[in-house]
Design a protein around this motif. Structure first.
Motif, PDB file in Angstrom:
ATOM      1  N   TRP A  33       0.810  -1.186   0.066  1.00 17.58           N
ATOM      2  CA  TRP A  33      -0.011  -0.111  -0.006  1.00 17.58           C
ATOM      3  C   TRP A  33       0.807   1.186  -0.080  1.00 17.58           C
ATOM      4  O   TRP A  33       0.742   2.144  -0.829  1.00 17.58           O
ATOM      5  N   ILE A  34       1.874   1.133   0.926  1.00 15.91           N
ATOM      6  CA  ILE A  34       2.719   2.433   1.085  1.00 15.91           C
ATOM      7  C   ILE A  34       3.461   2.608  -0.123  1.00 15.91           C
ATOM      8  O   ILE A  34       3.653   3.729  -0.994  1.00 15.91           O
ATOM      9  N   THR A  35       4.425   1.386  -0.675  1.00 10.61           N
ATOM     10  CA  THR A  35       5.079   1.692  -1.843  1.00 10.61           C
ATOM     11  C   THR A  35       4.177   2.012  -3.319  1.00 10.61           C
ATOM     12  O   THR A  35       4.892   3.065  -4.005  1.00 10.61           O
ATOM     13  N   ALA A  36       3.202   1.481  -3.432  1.00 11.38           N
ATOM     14  CA  ALA A  36       2.210   1.981  -4.655  1.00 11.38           C
ATOM     15  C   ALA A  36       1.990   3.406  -4.717  1.00 11.38           C
ATOM     16  O   ALA A  36       2.022   3.930  -5.513  1.00 11.38           O
ATOM     17  N   TRP A 149       0.961   8.646  14.961  1.00 11.44           N
ATOM     18  CA  TRP A 149       1.551   7.458  14.468  1.00 11.44           C
ATOM     19  C   TRP A 149       0.314   6.427  14.458  1.00 11.44           C
ATOM     20  O   TRP A 149       0.358   5.312  14.328  1.00 11.44           O
ATOM     21  N   ASN A 150      -0.972   7.020  14.863  1.00 12.31           N
ATOM     22  CA  ASN A 150      -2.259   6.097  14.584  1.00 12.31           C
ATOM     23  C   ASN A 150      -2.849   6.591  13.082  1.00 12.31           C
ATOM     24  O   ASN A 150      -3.642   6.076  12.996  1.00 12.31           O
ATOM     25  N   ASP A 151      -2.574   7.460  12.652  1.00  8.75           N
ATOM     26  CA  ASP A 151      -2.929   8.064  11.300  1.00  8.75           C
ATOM     27  C   ASP A 151      -2.140   7.457  10.260  1.00  8.75           C
ATOM     28  O   ASP A 151      -1.070   8.099   9.742  1.00  8.75           O
ATOM     29  N   ARG A 152      -2.541   6.446   9.422  1.00 13.10           N
ATOM     30  CA  ARG A 152      -1.532   5.600   8.371  1.00 13.10           C
ATOM     31  C   ARG A 152      -1.466   6.460   7.253  1.00 13.10           C
ATOM     32  O   ARG A 152      -0.628   6.429   6.323  1.00 13.10           O
ATOM     33  N   SER A 153      -2.571   7.840   7.129  1.00 17.65           N
ATOM     34  CA  SER A 153      -2.284   8.373   5.685  1.00 17.65           C
ATOM     35  C   SER A 153      -1.309   9.362   6.002  1.00 17.65           C
ATOM     36  O   SER A 153      -0.794   9.880   4.718  1.00 17.65           O
ATOM     37  N   THR A 154      -0.710   9.547   6.949  1.00 20.67           N
ATOM     38  CA  THR A 154       0.267  10.768   7.229  1.00 20.67           C
ATOM     39  C   THR A 154       1.703  10.101   7.886  1.00 20.67           C
ATOM     40  O   THR A 154       2.692  10.476   7.352  1.00 20.67           O
ATOM     41  N   CYS A 155       1.398   9.233   8.784  1.00 23.06           N
ATOM     42  CA  CYS A 155       2.732   8.801   9.588  1.00 23.06           C
ATOM     43  C   CYS A 155       3.769   7.909   8.874  1.00 23.06           C
ATOM     44  O   CYS A 155       5.062   7.896   8.890  1.00 23.06           O
ATOM     45  N   VAL A 156       3.300   7.254   7.606  1.00 22.27           N
ATOM     46  CA  VAL A 156       4.002   6.438   6.903  1.00 22.27           C
ATOM     47  C   VAL A 156       4.902   7.374   5.769  1.00 22.27           C
ATOM     48  O   VAL A 156       5.899   6.863   5.184  1.00 22.27           O
ATOM     49  N   LEU A 157       4.705   8.623   5.732  1.00 23.05           N
ATOM     50  CA  LEU A 157       5.103   9.429   4.880  1.00 23.05           C
ATOM     51  C   LEU A 157       6.519  10.176   5.144  1.00 23.05           C
ATOM     52  O   LEU A 157       7.305  10.432   4.256  1.00 23.05           O
ATOM     53  N   PHE A 158       6.616  10.195   6.584  1.00 25.75           N
ATOM     54  CA  PHE A 158       7.808  11.099   6.854  1.00 25.75           C
ATOM     55  C   PHE A 158       8.740  10.215   7.707  1.00 25.75           C
ATOM     56  O   PHE A 158       8.752   9.350   8.295  1.00 25.75           O
ATOM     57  N   GLY A 159       9.871  11.085   7.514  1.00 28.10           N
ATOM     58  CA  GLY A 159      11.073  10.220   8.163  1.00 28.10           C
ATOM     59  C   GLY A 159      11.994  11.715   8.918  1.00 28.10           C
ATOM     60  O   GLY A 159      11.661  12.843   8.910  1.00 28.10           O
ATOM     61  N   ASP A 160      13.007  11.107   9.551  1.00 31.59           N
ATOM     62  CA  ASP A 160      14.034  12.346  10.142  1.00 31.59           C
ATOM     63  C   ASP A 160      15.188  12.341   9.690  1.00 31.59           C
ATOM     64  O   ASP A 160      15.752  11.456   8.974  1.00 31.59           O
ATOM     65  N   GLY A 161      15.937  13.443   9.356  1.00 27.73           N
ATOM     66  CA  GLY A 161      17.301  13.517   8.825  1.00 27.73           C
ATOM     67  C   GLY A 161      17.838  14.965   8.702  1.00 27.73           C
ATOM     68  O   GLY A 161      16.946  15.775   9.196  1.00 27.73           O
ATOM     69  N   ALA A 162      19.025  15.172   8.136  1.00 30.04           N
ATOM     70  CA  ALA A 162      19.693  16.397   8.152  1.00 30.04           C
ATOM     71  C   ALA A 162      20.764  16.274   6.980  1.00 30.04           C
ATOM     72  O   ALA A 162      21.426  15.491   6.626  1.00 30.04           O
ATOM     73  N   ASP A 273      14.503   5.381   0.570  1.00 27.28           N
ATOM     74  CA  ASP A 273      15.219   4.963   1.797  1.00 27.28           C
ATOM     75  C   ASP A 273      14.964   6.194   3.013  1.00 27.28           C
ATOM     76  O   ASP A 273      15.085   5.678   3.980  1.00 27.28           O
ATOM     77  N   HIS A 274      14.605   7.312   2.553  1.00 28.62           N
ATOM     78  CA  HIS A 274      14.608   8.252   3.718  1.00 28.62           C
ATOM     79  C   HIS A 274      12.840   8.659   3.889  1.00 28.62           C
ATOM     80  O   HIS A 274      12.815   9.381   5.003  1.00 28.62           O
ATOM     81  N   ALA A 275      12.129   8.471   3.044  1.00 31.05           N
ATOM     82  CA  ALA A 275      10.718   8.901   3.060  1.00 31.05           C
ATOM     83  C   ALA A 275      10.875  10.530   3.000  1.00 31.05           C
ATOM     84  O   ALA A 275      12.086  11.269   2.447  1.00 31.05           O
ATOM     85  N   ASN A 276       9.827  11.297   3.384  1.00 35.84           N
ATOM     86  CA  ASN A 276       9.837  12.596   3.358  1.00 35.84           C
ATOM     87  C   ASN A 276      10.477  13.233   4.703  1.00 35.84           C
ATOM     88  O   ASN A 276       9.978  13.419   5.727  1.00 35.84           O
ATOM     89  N   THR A 277      11.539  13.971   4.424  1.00 39.11           N
ATOM     90  CA  THR A 277      12.442  14.574   5.520  1.00 39.11           C
ATOM     91  C   THR A 277      12.209  15.991   5.378  1.00 39.11           C
ATOM     92  O   THR A 277      12.949  16.746   5.835  1.00 39.11           O
ATOM     93  N   SER A 278      11.204  16.589   4.742  1.00 35.96           N
ATOM     94  CA  SER A 278      10.967  18.075   4.591  1.00 35.96           C
ATOM     95  C   SER A 278      12.034  18.776   4.463  1.00 35.96           C
ATOM     96  O   SER A 278      12.637  18.649   3.108  1.00 35.96           O
ATOM     97  N   ALA A 279      12.403  19.695   4.805  1.00 33.00           N
ATOM     98  CA  ALA A 279      13.556  20.506   4.456  1.00 33.00           C
ATOM     99  C   ALA A 279      14.872  19.982   4.463  1.00 33.00           C
ATOM    100  O   ALA A 279      15.871  20.374   3.420  1.00 33.00           O
TER     101      ALA A 279
END
Length: 319
Positions: A33-36, A149-162, A273-279
């Motif tokens: 579901w996430i990959t597609a 982290w209970n909202d599958r429509s948003t939590c799967v999209l994001f990650g952390d990094g710099a 590999d990173h998902a959405n890490t925003s800025a």
């Protein structure tokens, strides 16, 4: 006239890597579901003790090492983040302290996923005007702390990094042209509406997003700003060696490349590999492309990003 060029790049991802399969054990979702829908396979999450400034400082150290620049040579620090360490002071001043730098201007830029475009363009203006010679520009985020982290429509999209770049003064243009836009009429498409008042959090502290609305707006505006930058710089899409886009969704990236008549073999893609890490996503992708040898000196790059606000922009540069 002075010109700004990239002297070095660096990035940092937290040690913990969370796959789609692991998320599927906690919420109603699946790798398929996430990959597609997004192209995301995994994301990195900051440890409990890690702060945005920690991620930013480590990426900065790596960029300075790559550039062969000592920290004390930096005379401007700009951090693009929507997840600062605290209300104030700015995350940039905290990074400044962690790097052992003092005295130079240091401030944050908040344009969410377009933040790195805004920060890079601001640093370029400082260098072109002669107000700075060596700038440290960082995109850093810990989005895992503002998603539900209970909202599958948003939590799967994001990650952390710099990710970080060191900009220096050069005789020839590194950053050739840039364009920034914003339109507050669309603020309800993507927001975290909370604020602090009377010692408590008022409003919803979690990210809220109209997924379809964001997708349609992003595809339209990223294509438009890319064409705008190329046209004003007198450069054709065929002259672009690499697109380095904000890593939010593979389908948005594919649509933008197709609009420019470029194949995905011309795109630096790290969203899996990173998902959405925003800025942080553009400097992370930039560093990945440089470190693995795809991006080489003399090549023409098109960087572009869009985020809440709505804010968006593109930068054309010769690496």
């Amino acid at each position: 006239m002075h010109h700004a060029r990239i002297l070095g790049t660096g990035s940092y991802l937290p040690a913990r890597r969370v796959t789609n399969e692991e998320l599927a054990q906690r919420i109603d979702t699946s790798d398929e579901w996430i990959t597609a829908r997004t192209g995301i396979k995994a994301r990195h999450l900051a440890a409990g003790h890690e702060k945005t400034s920690d991620l930013a400082a480590e990426a900065a150290r790596r960029a300075l090492s790559d550039a062969g620049i000592a920290a004390e040579q930096v005379d401007l620090i700009i951090v693009a983040t929507a997840t600062p360490d605290m209300q104030f002071p700015s995350t940039a001043t905290i990074v400044q302290q962690k790097l052992g730098i003092s005295g130079c201007p240091a401030f944050d830029v908040q344009a969410v996923c377009a933040g790195f475009m805004y920060a890079l363009t601001t640093a370029q203006a400082y260098i072109k005007s002669g107000m700075a010679q060596t700038a440290l520009v960082i995109g850093a985020e810990i989005f895992s702390r503002i998603v539900d982290w209970n909202d599958r429509s948003t939590c799967v999209l994001f990650g952390d990094g710099a990710g970080a770049v060191v900009l220096g003064r050069g005789e020839e243009a590194g950053i050739v042209h840039s364009k920034l836009h914003a339109d507050g009429r669309y603020l309800d498409l993507l927001k975290v509406p909370a604020q602090m008042a009377d010692g408590a959090v008022c409003g919803t502290p979690f990210l809220q997003m109209d997924g379809q609305g964001v997708f349609k707006f992003a595809v339209k505006q990223l294509a438009a700003v890319a064409e705008e930058v190329l046209a004003e710089a007198g450069v054709s899409a065929a002259d672009v060696d690499w697109i380095v886009p904000h890593q939010a969704n593979r389908r948005i990236i594919e649509a933008t490349a197709k609009h420019l008549g470029l194949g995905m073999d011309k795109v630096i893609l790290t969203v899996a590999d990173h998902a959405n890490t925003s800025a942080a996503s553009i400097p992370l992708a930039l560093d990945a492309g440089i470190k693995d040898g795809r991006i080489r000196r003399g090549q023409t790059l098109l960087l572009e990003g869009i985020g809440g606000g709505f804010a968006w922009g593109a930068v054309l540069l010769r690496y």
